[in-house]
Design an enzyme around this catalytic site. Structure first.
Site, PDB file in Angstrom:
ATOM      1  N   GLY A 264       4.402  57.660   6.665  1.00 26.58           N
ATOM      2  CA  GLY A 264       4.390  56.605   6.403  1.00 26.58           C
ATOM      3  C   GLY A 264       5.362  56.292   5.122  1.00 26.58           C
ATOM      4  O   GLY A 264       6.184  55.370   4.854  1.00 26.58           O
TER       5      GLY A 264
ATOM      6  N   GLU B  54       3.700  63.234  12.289  1.00 26.20           N
ATOM      7  CA  GLU B  54       2.576  62.540  12.767  1.00 26.20           C
ATOM      8  C   GLU B  54       2.168  63.398  14.359  1.00 26.20           C
ATOM      9  O   GLU B  54       0.948  63.594  14.423  1.00 26.20           O
ATOM     10  CB  GLU B  54       2.640  61.112  13.185  1.00 26.20           C
ATOM     11  CG  GLU B  54       2.800  60.163  12.179  1.00 26.20           C
ATOM     12  CD  GLU B  54       4.054  60.021  11.520  1.00 26.20           C
ATOM     13  OE1 GLU B  54       4.226  58.962  10.650  1.00 26.20           O
ATOM     14  OE2 GLU B  54       5.293  60.562  11.797  1.00 26.20           O
TER      15      GLU B  54
END
Length: 255
Positions: free
Chosen positions: A106, A129
């Site tokens: 993020g 991720e």
């Protein structure tokens, strides 16, 4: 507060402040959206810096929080997550990310929401991720591919590897690399210069470029044409052209 907005002489700094790693939990995401919308509304904010402090930009989502979320919970949360980052990307003013230390997951996606990225020599960026059995969910699959191209984006997303600042510069993931202690100052110089520029024309340029990247060229040209003609109704256009004729290029003052 986990995110703050400080405005000085036209430059608004959106500062992540959730030590030690600025993990982006749900509350931080919501606060980020709130301040991005505030920066959009405020006339005294003419350019924006995204900053995580001297040590780290943002190391990613709060994994401990996410670990406790099931499918239903994330279905309900995923739109809010994306909306927070989209609010930053849609700030209709010049936005620069001042990236220090880690910008992962993020954090990298937040940097991608900026118009320009200045990174410290010790910065490390990436979309890890996949190592969690996930994919980027805050715009990474879309903004990264648009910025560096699909092949390079797939390499970073498929492998989850981190890249150092020099490779990030080569990839086009960042635009400038400077010593770690100079990152914020460089970002402020960039933002302060544009904060003195013609606000409506800068908004028009940003919207025209971003819309063109998201649609076909004919639609993009229509947006550009309408903005171009519309700017002839602004005082900044009158001031800029008058200054050019009387004083030469680059002398106009728009405040």
């Amino acid at each position: 507060m986990t995110v703050n907005l400080e405005v000085v002489e036209g430059v608004g700094t959106i500062r992540l402040d959730r030590p030690p790693m600025n993990a982006l939990d749900a509350a931080t995401q919501d606060r980020l959206k709130e301040l991005a919308e505030e920066a959009t509304r405020r006339e005294d904010v003419r350019a924006v810096i995204l900053y995580g402090g001297e040590k780290v930009f943002a190391a990613g989502a709060d994994i401990k929080e996410m670990q406790n979320m099931d499918h239903t919970a994330m279905v309900l949360r995923a739109r809010d997550l994306q909306d927070a980052f989209t609010a930053v990307a849609r700030i209709p003013k010049p936005v620069v990310a001042a990236v220090t230390g880690y910008a992962l997951g993020g954090g990298c996606e937040l940097a991608l929401c900026a118009d320009f990225r200045i990174a410290a020599e010790n910065a490390k960026l990436g979309q890890p991720e996949i190592l969690l059995g996930l994919i980027p969910g805050a715009g990474g699959t879309q903004r990264l591919a648009r910025l560096v191209g699909p092949s390079k984006a797939k390499d970073l997303i498929f492998t989850g590897r981190m890249v150092k600042a020099d490779e990030a510069l080569t990839l086009g993931l960042v635009d400038r690399v400077v010593p770690a202690d100079a990152v914020y100052a460089e970002a402020h110089t960039w933002a302060a210069r544009l904060a003195q520029g013609p606000a409506i024309a800068l908004r028009a340029a940003k919207e025209s470029i971003d819309t063109g990247l998201e649609t076909d060229i004919e639609t993009g040209l229509t947006v550009e044409r309408n903005w171009f003609a519309g700017l002839f109704a602004t005082e900044d256009r009158e001031r800029g052209m008058k200054s050019f004729v009387e004083e030469g290029p680059g002398k106009a003052k728009f405040l």
